[in-house]
Design a protein around this motif. Structure first.
Motif, PDB file in Angstrom:
ATOM      1  N   LYS A  55       0.963  -1.047   0.150  1.00  0.00           N
ATOM      2  CA  LYS A  55      -0.096   0.104   0.059  1.00  0.00           C
ATOM      3  C   LYS A  55       0.819   1.304   0.027  1.00  0.00           C
ATOM      4  O   LYS A  55       1.899   1.230   0.658  1.00  0.00           O
ATOM      5  N   HIS A  56       0.514   2.355  -0.891  1.00  0.00           N
ATOM      6  CA  HIS A  56       1.003   3.662  -0.434  1.00  0.00           C
ATOM      7  C   HIS A  56       0.905   4.031   0.541  1.00  0.00           C
ATOM      8  O   HIS A  56      -0.247   4.217   1.146  1.00  0.00           O
ATOM      9  N   PRO A  57       2.016   4.567   1.104  1.00  0.00           N
ATOM     10  CA  PRO A  57       1.824   5.247   2.530  1.00  0.00           C
ATOM     11  C   PRO A  57       0.951   6.636   2.708  1.00  0.00           C
ATOM     12  O   PRO A  57       0.142   6.987   3.700  1.00  0.00           O
ATOM     13  N   ASP A  58       0.838   7.220   1.615  1.00  0.00           N
ATOM     14  CA  ASP A  58       0.161   8.635   1.516  1.00  0.00           C
ATOM     15  C   ASP A  58      -1.125   8.306   0.581  1.00  0.00           C
ATOM     16  O   ASP A  58      -1.568   9.423   0.184  1.00  0.00           O
ATOM     17  N   ALA A  59      -1.457   7.294   0.113  1.00  0.00           N
ATOM     18  CA  ALA A  59      -2.680   7.478  -0.903  1.00  0.00           C
ATOM     19  C   ALA A  59      -3.496   6.002  -0.639  1.00  0.00           C
ATOM     20  O   ALA A  59      -2.768   4.740  -0.935  1.00  0.00           O
ATOM     21  N   ASP A  60      -4.778   6.091  -0.357  1.00  0.00           N
ATOM     22  CA  ASP A  60      -5.473   4.791  -0.027  1.00  0.00           C
ATOM     23  C   ASP A  60      -5.731   3.817  -1.381  1.00  0.00           C
ATOM     24  O   ASP A  60      -5.687   2.739  -1.266  1.00  0.00           O
ATOM     25  N   ARG A  61      -5.704   4.568  -2.371  1.00  0.00           N
ATOM     26  CA  ARG A  61      -6.108   3.835  -3.739  1.00  0.00           C
ATOM     27  C   ARG A  61      -4.938   3.411  -4.675  1.00  0.00           C
ATOM     28  O   ARG A  61      -4.933   2.865  -5.646  1.00  0.00           O
ATOM     29  N   ILE A  77       7.079   0.659  -9.202  1.00  0.00           N
ATOM     30  CA  ILE A  77       6.208   1.269  -9.883  1.00  0.00           C
ATOM     31  C   ILE A  77       4.912   1.597  -9.454  1.00  0.00           C
ATOM     32  O   ILE A  77       4.535   0.763  -8.426  1.00  0.00           O
ATOM     33  N   VAL A  78       4.297   2.764  -9.005  1.00  0.00           N
ATOM     34  CA  VAL A  78       2.960   3.294  -8.453  1.00  0.00           C
ATOM     35  C   VAL A  78       1.959   2.998  -9.475  1.00  0.00           C
ATOM     36  O   VAL A  78       2.017   3.575 -10.482  1.00  0.00           O
ATOM     37  N   CYS A  79       0.853   2.329  -9.070  1.00  0.00           N
ATOM     38  CA  CYS A  79      -0.263   1.706  -9.718  1.00  0.00           C
ATOM     39  C   CYS A  79      -1.602   1.960  -8.968  1.00  0.00           C
ATOM     40  O   CYS A  79      -1.449   1.607  -7.673  1.00  0.00           O
ATOM     41  N   GLY A  80      -2.388   2.386  -9.710  1.00  0.00           N
ATOM     42  CA  GLY A  80      -3.770   2.417  -8.980  1.00  0.00           C
ATOM     43  C   GLY A  80      -4.667   1.622  -9.571  1.00  0.00           C
ATOM     44  O   GLY A  80      -6.067   1.658  -9.140  1.00  0.00           O
ATOM     45  N   ALA A  81      -4.520   0.527 -10.392  1.00  0.00           N
ATOM     46  CA  ALA A  81      -5.468  -0.376 -10.980  1.00  0.00           C
ATOM     47  C   ALA A  81      -6.110  -1.304  -9.784  1.00  0.00           C
ATOM     48  O   ALA A  81      -5.069  -1.819  -8.827  1.00  0.00           O
ATOM     49  N   GLY A  82      -7.239  -1.552  -9.686  1.00  0.00           N
ATOM     50  CA  GLY A  82      -7.795  -2.523  -8.760  1.00  0.00           C
ATOM     51  C   GLY A  82      -7.494  -3.978  -9.042  1.00  0.00           C
ATOM     52  O   GLY A  82      -7.855  -4.564  -8.091  1.00  0.00           O
ATOM     53  N   ILE A 102       0.008  10.035 -24.545  1.00  0.00           N
ATOM     54  CA  ILE A 102       0.958  10.132 -23.395  1.00  0.00           C
ATOM     55  C   ILE A 102       2.416   9.755 -23.261  1.00  0.00           C
ATOM     56  O   ILE A 102       2.822   8.809 -24.229  1.00  0.00           O
ATOM     57  N   GLU A 103       3.486  10.422 -22.798  1.00  0.00           N
ATOM     58  CA  GLU A 103       4.600   9.860 -22.768  1.00  0.00           C
ATOM     59  C   GLU A 103       5.200   9.612 -21.397  1.00  0.00           C
ATOM     60  O   GLU A 103       4.996  10.353 -20.394  1.00  0.00           O
ATOM     61  N   ILE A 104       5.717   8.458 -21.062  1.00  0.00           N
ATOM     62  CA  ILE A 104       6.128   7.961 -19.701  1.00  0.00           C
ATOM     63  C   ILE A 104       7.528   8.575 -19.503  1.00  0.00           C
ATOM     64  O   ILE A 104       8.321   8.505 -20.045  1.00  0.00           O
ATOM     65  N   LYS A 105       7.503   9.085 -18.145  1.00  0.00           N
ATOM     66  CA  LYS A 105       8.516   9.676 -17.764  1.00  0.00           C
ATOM     67  C   LYS A 105       8.805   9.333 -16.300  1.00  0.00           C
ATOM     68  O   LYS A 105       7.684   8.800 -15.612  1.00  0.00           O
ATOM     69  N   GLN A 106       9.968   9.258 -15.746  1.00  0.00           N
ATOM     70  CA  GLN A 106      10.105   9.134 -14.380  1.00  0.00           C
ATOM     71  C   GLN A 106       9.638  10.038 -13.378  1.00  0.00           C
ATOM     72  O   GLN A 106       9.897  11.245 -13.999  1.00  0.00           O
ATOM     73  N   ALA A 107       8.669   9.803 -12.411  1.00  0.00           N
ATOM     74  CA  ALA A 107       8.162  10.717 -11.681  1.00  0.00           C
ATOM     75  C   ALA A 107       7.992  10.190 -10.368  1.00  0.00           C
ATOM     76  O   ALA A 107       7.846   9.271 -10.018  1.00  0.00           O
ATOM     77  N   LYS A 108       7.807  11.236  -9.286  1.00  0.00           N
ATOM     78  CA  LYS A 108       7.377  11.023  -8.077  1.00  0.00           C
ATOM     79  C   LYS A 108       5.721  11.153  -8.053  1.00  0.00           C
ATOM     80  O   LYS A 108       5.338  12.072  -8.241  1.00  0.00           O
ATOM     81  N   VAL A 109       5.196   9.977  -7.492  1.00  0.00           N
ATOM     82  CA  VAL A 109       3.856   9.992  -7.045  1.00  0.00           C
ATOM     83  C   VAL A 109       3.722   9.869  -5.565  1.00  0.00           C
ATOM     84  O   VAL A 109       3.820   8.866  -4.996  1.00  0.00           O
ATOM     85  N   ARG A 110       2.961  10.991  -5.157  1.00  0.00           N
ATOM     86  CA  ARG A 110       2.934  11.270  -3.675  1.00  0.00           C
ATOM     87  C   ARG A 110       4.161  10.882  -2.810  1.00  0.00           C
ATOM     88  O   ARG A 110       4.167  10.247  -1.904  1.00  0.00           O
TER      89      ARG A 110
END
Length: 784
Positions: A55-61, A77-82, A102-110
């Motif tokens: 689980k992401h520490p800062d996002a429930d989904r 990889i951060v993923c939100g798929a159920g 869309i172009e995939i880049k390295q990014a910070k998610v939360r």
């Protein structure tokens, strides 16, 4: 027909690009209507396997995944798929990947770095919507390009086949063509390897052997109807435009696409007794797979068991005998039905099926057994079970008659000098058996080519395989002579020119029309019906051109045209003494103003006499007669026969108010229709002296009853043949003061002239007296 290029290349793989293959097929007569890519262009998307999920520490989904993409180190990889689970395999877009939009880049998610994106079908451009990640097969190779794994570099090719090329309604048939055109080797369908172990069977009886010359079937017991259809088969079906239903049904559809042979699987336990192929009986009905209940007619071929029909032969199976998830035993059908027995049935019922589409055009009658074995092997491989022996009944199959082909004739028709050996090689590549004697071939078409019947068919085949592009244009070398033009014959071009000069525009309409038109406009309650109409509103042959002109008029009115004048030259058809007669006619109609809107003349709607003048001008200089008579399409008091030399050659009239209202026409329509033969027979001009002496005019005014026609009076004066009368014409009609209510006053202009002398008063009076006497014999009273 839509098919997968990748699937085609498993049969034949020429050294051609996709565009070159498409061009080759089109130039060979198999027109490529459309070619599209299976997936949009993208790269750097690979097969990935989820190793861990937290689980992401800062996002429930959101979840933080550790993903194996085939590199030295797993990616975070951060993923939100159920639907993401540990161990699953799914597409992963690496950093730098360019997906649709869309172009995939390295990014910070939360706050947590993500080095890629797990993908759904929607994100890859493979579907409009998706509920989660795209789940890949368990045997997918981690790190493999998703394009290679899913064969996304494939193309969907749609052919616009002509009805005579039913042999190309399968991958195997198209592959045969490509192999013949390119010389590439053709891969055969895999050989079957099963053993007959089942004991169940059904006898087959061919009551209608002419409609079904071959019927083969096999019982397969112990099948698992709930077995999953292999992914590769589902993918091929989908790319050919068919959805996956169940393993048993999918196999029959797969073989249909692969070999072109329609198959059907019955639930063996739902059949009552043996199989009979017969025509339906009066009062029988059948519920089809599409839930439609059909009241069967006696010309419909059915497959029946011991109690009732269980399938509409060549069209669709019945719902009561269909396979389902509880099915354990099946009876697999592979048959050849005569096209004449199937054609038009699906259209009559208001739907089409892949089976009827093929049987109507002709299926390879020699491939029924091979298709049955192929389907049996696939069912055993996917669903298991035991195959029984084949039960077959056979009547008289279509004969393949040899066709003569002459090398000299090929040269004469194509204008290309092909050697005998080249022609023989082309015929061999096309799968045709030929015997050669000198420069002449006796060619026997294969069982799948129903379109080869005459020498010109073979010449076309030679031209296709040789290549139309290789046939270079050459100047015509022939003696050219000007054909004589008979002066008494009026060419169609002049008739068209005459109509155009009178402000009419030509239309071309179908000879197939609505049955209602024939009944309403022509009073024809028994028109010639088509056995296989292309549409329900085009079900009969026309006996008049009027219906098509009215349809064209309505089209023009819908596009805000206030003034319409149309004409058509075409064939009309009638049944006579057990046969059919075709006659050519010219018809026209006028609607709206007599003249285009202008300042020089007051506005006036076109009337009967305007169109009557057009008809007279069309026949000029020959004189017509118009006799009032009723016609179904015309106003009761504004309708007339058109007579030439005493013979009826057409009709003229104003459209009946009932039909004017029914066809939503705001104003009156005036129409005419005449025999084309009467128009094309002209008259040769005769030389005559031009008089140097002036003409003399005299007017004759008479009182006649209202029911006396002007034409009748003109006829009696013409019949008098007064020697110096050169012209007779009506110039005035009067009703009113000084004339009795039941009478009318008619005034005729009489021109008299002699080419050799000036007429004397006595000669003039003598001629006028003869005319007056003729009028009086018709009851006319001289008006002083």
């Amino acid at each position: 027909m839509q098919f997968s290029e990748s699937w085609l290349r498993t049969f034949v793989n020429p050294s051609l690009t996709s565009d070159e293959l498409s061009h080759l097929l089109t130039m060979a007569g198999l027109e490529v209507e459309e070619m599209t890519s299976v997936a949009p262009a993208f790269e750097k998307v690979v097969v990935a396997q989820v190793l861990t999920k937290d689980k992401h520490p800062d996002a429930d989904r959101l979840n933080v995944l550790t993903v194996n993409v085939g590199q030295a180190e797993p990616l975070t990889i951060v993923c939100g798929a159920g639907n993401v689970t540990v161990g699953m395999k799914a597409p992963c877009a690496l950093v730098g990947a360019k997906l649709p939009g869309i172009e995939i880049k390295q990014a910070k998610v939360r706050g947590i770095a993500s080095f890629g994106m797990m993908c759904s079908e929607k994100e890859l451009g493979l579907a409009e919507e998706s509920a989660g990640l795209m789940v890949l097969a368990a045997d997918a190779v981690v790190g493999q390009s998703i394009r290679a794994h899913l064969d996304l570099d494939d193309h969907l090719i749609t052919l616009k086949l002509t009805p005579n090329r039913s042999d190309c309604l399968s991958l195997n048939g198209i592959a045969r063509e490509v192999a013949a055109l390119t010389g590439a080797s053709l891969q055969a369908v895999p050989q079957v390897s099963f053993k007959q172990a089942g004991s169940q069977s059904r006898k087959v009886k061919l009551t209608a052997s002419a409609a079904c010359p071959r019927y083969s079937g096999r019982a397969i017991s112990g099948v698992n109807a709930k077995a999953a259809t292999p992914v590769w088969m589902v993918q091929r079906l989908q790319r050919c435009g068919l959805r996956s239903i169940s393993a048993l049904v999918d196999v029959t559809n797969y073989v249909l696409l692969e070999l072109g042979q329609p198959l059907h699987a019955f639930d063996l336990n739902k059949l009552n007794g043996d199989i009979e192929v017969r025509f339906a009986r009066n009062g029988e009905s059948l519920k089809l797979l599409n839930e439609q209940v059909v009241a069967l007619k006696e010309d419909m071929l059915v497959i029946a068991d011991g109690k009732k029909p269980v399938a509409l032969a060549g069209v669709m199976g019945g719902a009561d005998s269909a396979v389902d998830n509880a099915t354990t035993d099946i009876f697999l059908e592979s048959a050849f039905f005569s096209p004449a027995a199937i054609v038009g049935k699906s259209r009559l019922l208001g739907f089409s099926s892949d089976s009827s589409y093929r049987f109507e055009r002709g299926v390879d009658f020699a491939a029924a057994a091979a298709a049955l074995d192929r389907a049996t092997q696939l069912i055993l491989d996917i669903c298991g079970g035991q195959a029984g022996a084949v039960t077959e009944a056979q009547g008289e199959l279509p004969a393949r008659q040899p066709v003569k082909l002459r090398t000299s004739r090929v040269h004469r028709v194509l204008g290309v000098e092909l050697k005998t050996d080249e022609i023989a090689q082309i015929l061999k590549r096309l799968g045709m058996v030929s015997q050669q004697k000198g420069d002449e071939f006796s060619v026997t078409p294969p069982s799948y080519r129903f379109d080869i019947a005459i020498e010109e068919d073979l010449i076309e085949e030679v031209a296709r395989v040789h290549g139309y592009e290789k046939i270079q244009p050459a100047p015509i070398q022939a003696r050219m002579t000007i054909l004589p033009q008979v002066e008494s014959q009026r060419p169609l071009a002049k008739l068209r020119q005459s109509m155009v000069l009178r402000d009419y525009q030509e239309t071309i309409n179908y000879a197939f029309v609505e049955a209602d038109w024939e009944r309403d406009l022509c009073g024809n309650n028994a028109p010639i019906a088509l056995k296989n109409p292309i549409a329900s509103q085009m079900s009969v042959m026309r006996s008049s051109l009027l219906g098509g002109l009215l349809a064209a008029l309505r089209t023009n009115l819908a596009r805000k045209q206030p003034r319409v004048r149309l004409f058509e030259i075409g064939g009309c058809f009638a049944a006579e003494a057990g046969s059919y007669k075709q006659s050519e006619r010219l018809a026209g109609l006028a609607y709206g103003g007599v003249l285009p809107e202008q300042w020089g003349s007051p506005a006036r709607g076109v009337d009967f006499y305007d169109v009557k003048g057009d008809v007279e001008a069309l026949f000029a200089p020959r004189r017509l007669e118009f006799h009032a008579a009723p016609y179904p399409a015309s106003h009761p008091g504004r309708s007339a026969r058109i007579l030439l030399d005493g013979r009826v050659v057409g009709w003229i009239g104003e459209l009946h108010p009932q039909w004017q209202q029914q066809y939503d026409l705001p104003q009156a329509v005036v129409w005419f229709e005449v025999e084309l033969a009467a128009l094309t027979q002209g008259s040769v001009p005769r030389l005559a002296d031009i008089s140097r002496f002036p003409p003399v005019r005299r007017d004759i005014a008479v009182l006649v009853d209202e029911n006396v026609t002007v034409q009748a009076l003109l006829d009696v004066m013409q019949a008098e043949k007064a020697p110096n009368v050169v012209e007779l014409a009506l110039f005035d009609v009067y009703r009113g003061k000084g004339v009795e209510q039941s009478k009318k006053s008619l005034a005729f202009r009489v021109l008299l002239q002699d080419t050799q002398k000036t007429l004397t008063d006595n000669e003039i009076e003598e001629n006028i007296a003869r005319l007056v006497a003729a009028l009086q014999r018709q009851g006319a009273q001289l008006r002083v």
